[in-house]
Design an enzyme around this catalytic site. Structure first.
Site, PDB file in Angstrom:
ATOM      1  N   LYS A  41      40.924  -9.921  29.810  1.00  0.00           N
ATOM      2  CA  LYS A  41      39.823  -9.326  30.539  1.00  0.00           C
ATOM      3  C   LYS A  41      38.962 -10.328  31.200  1.00  0.00           C
ATOM      4  O   LYS A  41      37.890 -10.434  31.638  1.00  0.00           O
ATOM      5  CB  LYS A  41      38.696  -8.756  29.583  1.00  0.00           C
ATOM      6  CG  LYS A  41      39.288  -7.576  28.578  1.00  0.00           C
ATOM      7  CD  LYS A  41      40.125  -6.767  29.183  1.00  0.00           C
ATOM      8  CE  LYS A  41      39.743  -5.821  30.185  1.00  0.00           C
ATOM      9  NZ  LYS A  41      40.722  -5.071  30.971  1.00  0.00           N
ATOM     10  N   HIS A 100      48.976 -13.693  27.683  1.00  0.00           N
ATOM     11  CA  HIS A 100      47.531 -14.012  27.096  1.00  0.00           C
ATOM     12  C   HIS A 100      47.735 -15.103  26.077  1.00  0.00           C
ATOM     13  O   HIS A 100      46.748 -15.009  25.267  1.00  0.00           O
ATOM     14  CB  HIS A 100      47.081 -12.621  26.496  1.00  0.00           C
ATOM     15  CG  HIS A 100      46.494 -11.864  27.711  1.00  0.00           C
ATOM     16  ND1 HIS A 100      45.928 -12.046  28.823  1.00  0.00           N
ATOM     17  CD2 HIS A 100      46.810 -10.298  27.674  1.00  0.00           C
ATOM     18  CE1 HIS A 100      45.707 -10.971  29.612  1.00  0.00           C
ATOM     19  NE2 HIS A 100      46.031  -9.854  28.929  1.00  0.00           N
ATOM     20  N   SER A 130      33.625  -6.722  28.723  1.00  0.00           N
ATOM     21  CA  SER A 130      34.895  -6.150  29.464  1.00  0.00           C
ATOM     22  C   SER A 130      35.968  -5.488  28.418  1.00  0.00           C
ATOM     23  O   SER A 130      36.462  -4.469  28.398  1.00  0.00           O
ATOM     24  CB  SER A 130      35.524  -7.022  30.449  1.00  0.00           C
ATOM     25  OG  SER A 130      36.434  -6.339  31.026  1.00  0.00           O
TER      26      SER A 130
END
Ligand code: A3P
Length: 287
Positions: A41, A100, A130
């Site tokens: 995010k 990530h 988010s």
């Protein structure tokens, strides 16, 4: 059915990723690969679009050839979605990949081959806001619960890909040892041409000013939100359910202000100070 998290090497990771750990760790990066690394995010999809536009010199048609995740495969999820490991192996160089994972868990071949890494960090208040909405959309993570519960989980690192604090610090501390371009979401938002120029130079591309301006335009929130190849709409609703919330949600700096209470903000600040104590990093919470 919402998914579960599991601790892998001290980091909370979705079970579907943890169960494939060996294969992820031995991912065959090769010289010339570019890795886009972010905490979830933080503007991953945005920087992916920017990188693709730079590499394709602003050619809109080419950049709409397929959805983001096919153009730039996600290292942790190759076993779950297309393109799978063989297809990724067969992709011509230079490949652009996404992860990530925190810096210490990036598959070692990326470091061995001195691959370029573009890291984007986003302020933690907007990131958790988010993420809260995103965890309503995806199946691989547990249901987010209510906002207060989710904030606590985020502060403990009990969300997919673990602690935000550890991850942003980890890449920051390693940026001079490796080939890492470290960017901030808020800077890209505030001065896209300046930040996109940095990416262009990092990728050894020299594009004329009008192409840069075109890239700024094509990678703007309004353009990407209506671009089916960049707005996650290519995923079926059992993978990413956008019926209640949209992936391209607000795209702003400071939306956290309409979610945090005064008390939550104080608690969050206290945790930030504990976790980031001694770090030279500075985040913008509004622009
Ligand atoms: P919001 O939920 O705050 O709107 P990621 O790609 O890492 O999952 O990040 C998604 C976040 O980046 C979402 O934030 C999304 O709206 C925002 N985003 C995506 N493209 C953007 C763009 N072109 N400009 C600004 N924000 C963008």
């Amino acid at each position: 059915m919402p998914g579960k998290l599991q601790i892998v090497e001290g980091v909370s990771i979705a079970e579907v990723i943890a169960s494939n750990w060996q294969q992820i760790q031995t991912f065959q990066a090769r010289p010339g690969d570019v890795l886009i690394a972010t905490y979830p995010k933080s503007g991953t999809t945005w920087i992916q679009e920017i990188v693709d536009l730079i590499l394709n010199e602003g050619n809109e048609e080419i950049c709409r050839r397929s959805p983001t995740h096919e153009r730039m495969p996600f290292v942790e999820l190759l076993n779950l979605m297309k393109p799978g490991p063989e297809e990724v192996n067969a992709m011509p160089s230079p490949r652009v990949l996404k992860t990530h994972l925190p810096v210490q868990l990036v598959p070692p071949f990326f470091w061995r081959y001195k691959c370029k890494v573009i890291y984007v960090a986003r302020n933690p208040r907007d990131t958790v806001t988010s993420y809260y909405y995103f965890d309503h959309m995806v199946q691989i993570h547990p249901a987010p619960g209510n906002w207060e519960e989710y904030l606590h989980r985020f502060m403990k690192g009990d969300v997919g890909w673990g602690s935000w604090y550890d991850q942003v610090k980890g890449f920051w501390e390693q940026k001079d040892q490796h080939n890492i371009l470290y960017l901030f979401f808020e800077d890209i938002k505030q001065n896209p041409i300046h930040e996109i120029r940095k990416v262009m130079r990092f990728l050894d591309k020299d594009l004329p000013e009008e192409v840069l301006e075109k890239i700024v335009h094509l990678s703007s929130f309004d353009q990407m939100k209506d671009n089916p190849m960049a707005n996650f709409s290519a995923f079926p609703s059992d993978v990413v359910d956008q019926s209640h919330y949209k992936f391209m949600r607000k795209g702003k700096v400071g939306d956290w202000k309409s979610h945090f209470t005064v008390q939550q903000n104080e608690m969050f600040e206290e945790k930030y100070q504990q976790q980031m104590h001694g770090s030279a990093m500075k985040f913008n919470y509004e622009i």
